[in-house]
Scaffold this motif. Structure first.
Motif: not given
Length: 138
Positions: A35-48
């Protein structure tokens, strides 16, 4: 995700209440992390980049343990810019939690959570398992 585990959100000004339901206490703590991860919006790295670590949290009771667990995840997310989505709770008692956490490193966290709070905090046990409510300061 644990079978039967789920979470929902209720927004307040500057706060977000998470209601978590799960069949077992370890599933409840793992679902709280998701649930916490769902709240924390983010920008992924191009190479995860996958990230893995072990966490140990102690507290005076299981409610405080839930707050401590979420705050440890918030701290580690901010420090390493990682969104943790996979949790293996290896040890859980009324006062201690040990878990292997895995996630993906992000370029930036756009909507960081400041902290989990004790306001309105509850964990209840019922015939179907456990329900928890925790308010996040966002």
């Amino acid at each position: 995700m644990g079978a039967g585990a789920q979470h929902s959100f209720e927004e307040h000004r500057g706060e977000l209440e998470i209601r978590i339901e799960a069949p077992t206490l370890p599933d409840l703590f793992a679902e709280a992390g998701r649930a916490l991860a769902g709240v924390m919006h983010s920008t992924p790295l191009e190479a995860p980049v996958r990230w893995s670590d072990e966490v140990a949290v102690t507290a005076r009771d299981r409610e405080a343990l839930l707050v401590g667990w979420l705050n440890e995840l918030v701290f580690r997310s901010e420090l390493a810019k990682v969104i943790f989505t996979d949790f293996d709770i290896t040890q859980l008692s009324e006062r201690q939690l040990v878990a292997r956490i895995r996630g993906t490193q992000m370029r930036e966290l756009r909507n960081p959570v400041k902290a989990a709070t004790y306001h309105g905090l509850s964990i209840t046990e019922h015939a179907g398992g456990f329900t928890a409510k925790v308010i996040l300061d966002v």
